[in-house]
Design a protein around this motif. Structure first.
Motif, PDB file in Angstrom:
ATOM      1  N   GLN A   1       0.831  -1.192   0.000  1.00 44.21           N
ATOM      2  CA  GLN A   1       0.000   0.000   0.000  1.00 44.21           C
ATOM      3  C   GLN A   1       0.867   1.243   0.000  1.00 44.21           C
ATOM      4  O   GLN A   1       2.053   1.193   0.345  1.00 44.21           O
ATOM      5  N   VAL A   2       0.260   2.357  -0.375  1.00 41.00           N
ATOM      6  CA  VAL A   2       0.961   3.621  -0.374  1.00 41.00           C
ATOM      7  C   VAL A   2      -0.003   4.709   0.079  1.00 41.00           C
ATOM      8  O   VAL A   2      -1.175   4.691  -0.284  1.00 41.00           O
ATOM      9  N   GLN A   3       0.481   5.609   0.887  1.00 41.54           N
ATOM     10  CA  GLN A   3      -0.299   6.764   1.321  1.00 41.54           C
ATOM     11  C   GLN A   3       0.292   8.017   0.694  1.00 41.54           C
ATOM     12  O   GLN A   3       1.518   8.155   0.626  1.00 41.54           O
ATOM     13  N   LEU A   4      -0.584   8.919   0.264  1.00 37.90           N
ATOM     14  CA  LEU A   4      -0.159  10.081  -0.513  1.00 37.90           C
ATOM     15  C   LEU A   4      -0.633  11.363   0.146  1.00 37.90           C
ATOM     16  O   LEU A   4      -1.792  11.455   0.579  1.00 37.90           O
ATOM     17  N   VAL A   5       0.252  12.350   0.198  1.00 40.91           N
ATOM     18  CA  VAL A   5      -0.084  13.647   0.773  1.00 40.91           C
ATOM     19  C   VAL A   5       0.408  14.743  -0.168  1.00 40.91           C
ATOM     20  O   VAL A   5       1.617  14.865  -0.405  1.00 40.91           O
ATOM     21  N   GLU A   6      -0.538  15.534  -0.683  1.00 43.88           N
ATOM     22  CA  GLU A   6      -0.195  16.623  -1.589  1.00 43.88           C
ATOM     23  C   GLU A   6       0.076  17.909  -0.825  1.00 43.88           C
ATOM     24  O   GLU A   6      -0.435  18.124   0.283  1.00 43.88           O
ATOM     25  N   SER A   7       0.856  18.779  -1.444  1.00 43.94           N
ATOM     26  CA  SER A   7       1.109  20.119  -0.911  1.00 43.94           C
ATOM     27  C   SER A   7       1.481  21.032  -2.062  1.00 43.94           C
ATOM     28  O   SER A   7       1.759  20.574  -3.172  1.00 43.94           O
ATOM     29  N   ALA A  24       4.898  10.306  -0.759  1.00 44.19           N
ATOM     30  CA  ALA A  24       4.344   8.961  -0.651  1.00 44.19           C
ATOM     31  C   ALA A  24       5.034   8.188   0.453  1.00 44.19           C
ATOM     32  O   ALA A  24       6.247   8.286   0.633  1.00 44.19           O
ATOM     33  N   SER A  25       4.240   7.437   1.189  1.00 42.54           N
ATOM     34  CA  SER A  25       4.806   6.570   2.208  1.00 42.54           C
ATOM     35  C   SER A  25       4.895   5.161   1.649  1.00 42.54           C
ATOM     36  O   SER A  25       4.234   4.822   0.674  1.00 42.54           O
ATOM     37  N   PHE A  29       7.269   2.551  -3.425  1.00 44.96           N
ATOM     38  CA  PHE A  29       6.866   3.706  -4.229  1.00 44.96           C
ATOM     39  C   PHE A  29       7.284   3.543  -5.685  1.00 44.96           C
ATOM     40  O   PHE A  29       6.530   3.852  -6.594  1.00 44.96           O
ATOM     41  N   SER A  30       8.498   3.063  -5.909  1.00 46.22           N
ATOM     42  CA  SER A  30       9.021   2.959  -7.275  1.00 46.22           C
ATOM     43  C   SER A  30       8.286   1.926  -8.118  1.00 46.22           C
ATOM     44  O   SER A  30       8.481   1.863  -9.335  1.00 46.22           O
ATOM     45  N   SER A  31       7.433   1.126  -7.510  1.00 49.48           N
ATOM     46  CA  SER A  31       6.670   0.135  -8.264  1.00 49.48           C
ATOM     47  C   SER A  31       5.332   0.672  -8.747  1.00 49.48           C
ATOM     48  O   SER A  31       4.574  -0.043  -9.414  1.00 49.48           O
ATOM     49  N   TYR A  32       5.035   1.923  -8.432  1.00 52.47           N
ATOM     50  CA  TYR A  32       3.768   2.520  -8.815  1.00 52.47           C
ATOM     51  C   TYR A  32       3.931   3.552  -9.919  1.00 52.47           C
ATOM     52  O   TYR A  32       4.876   4.339  -9.913  1.00 52.47           O
ATOM     53  N   ILE A  70       5.395  16.806 -15.171  1.00 49.99           N
ATOM     54  CA  ILE A  70       5.376  15.863 -14.063  1.00 49.99           C
ATOM     55  C   ILE A  70       6.756  15.243 -13.922  1.00 49.99           C
ATOM     56  O   ILE A  70       7.446  14.984 -14.916  1.00 49.99           O
ATOM     57  N   ALA A  71       7.162  15.035 -12.674  1.00 54.63           N
ATOM     58  CA  ALA A  71       8.471  14.431 -12.408  1.00 54.63           C
ATOM     59  C   ALA A  71       8.373  13.631 -11.111  1.00 54.63           C
ATOM     60  O   ALA A  71       7.463  13.849 -10.312  1.00 54.63           O
ATOM     61  N   ARG A  72       9.305  12.719 -10.935  1.00 52.97           N
ATOM     62  CA  ARG A  72       9.337  11.934  -9.702  1.00 52.97           C
ATOM     63  C   ARG A  72      10.768  11.733  -9.243  1.00 52.97           C
ATOM     64  O   ARG A  72      11.704  11.736 -10.046  1.00 52.97           O
ATOM     65  N   ASP A  73      10.893  11.545  -7.937  1.00 52.67           N
ATOM     66  CA  ASP A  73      12.185  11.244  -7.327  1.00 52.67           C
ATOM     67  C   ASP A  73      11.968  10.004  -6.466  1.00 52.67           C
ATOM     68  O   ASP A  73      11.449  10.100  -5.349  1.00 52.67           O
ATOM     69  N   ASN A  74      12.325   8.854  -6.990  1.00 50.79           N
ATOM     70  CA  ASN A  74      12.068   7.604  -6.270  1.00 50.79           C
ATOM     71  C   ASN A  74      12.884   7.486  -4.994  1.00 50.79           C
ATOM     72  O   ASN A  74      12.474   6.809  -4.052  1.00 50.79           O
TER      73      ASN A  74
END
Length: 122
Positions: A1-7, A24-25, A29-32, A70-74
């Motif tokens: 599972q993963v929990q997400l918090v936007e800001s 993300a908790s 995370f990198s599998s999503y 959009i960008a991500r930092d795993n």
């Protein structure tokens, strides 16, 4: 599972910029696949952008193409949405979401944050 918090949401003038962040908790995370969606008052939730597991592929709604990134930092379990040249029609609650498939359909995203309000004044 993963929990997400936007800001990062807020009030900005037309033509301005904002950067949304989503923390993300969880250790997977990198599998999503990560996506951003938005919902304006009285309208259905709509796709904004998505990024694949490694960050090597991205997709955007036509309405934001060329303006949003959009960008991500795993390593940090973070996903971002850089929004430039904002327009009043970008006003909405923006949601971060996670999926196991690289898709643009909101029903395929099983995990959602609580949302962050973006308001663009004219």
């Amino acid at each position: 599972q993963v929990q997400l918090v936007e800001s990062g949401g807020g009030l900005v003038q037309t033509g301005g910029s904002l950067r949304l962040s989503c923390a993300a908790s969880g250790r997977t995370f990198s599998s999503y696949v990560m996506g951003w969606f938005r919902q304006a008052p009285g309208k259905e939730r709509e796709f904004v952008a998505t990024i694949n597991w490694r960050g090597s592929h991205t997709s955007y709604a036509d309405s934001v193409k060329g303006r949003f990134t959009i960008a991500r930092d795993n390593a940090k379990n973070m996903v971002y949405l850089q929004m430039n040249s904002l327009k009043p029609e970008d006003t909405a609650v923006y949601y971060c979401a996670a999926a196991t498939e690289y898709v643009e359909v909101s029903t395929k995203y099983g995990y959602w944050g609580q949302g962050t309000q973006v308001t663009v004044s004219s």
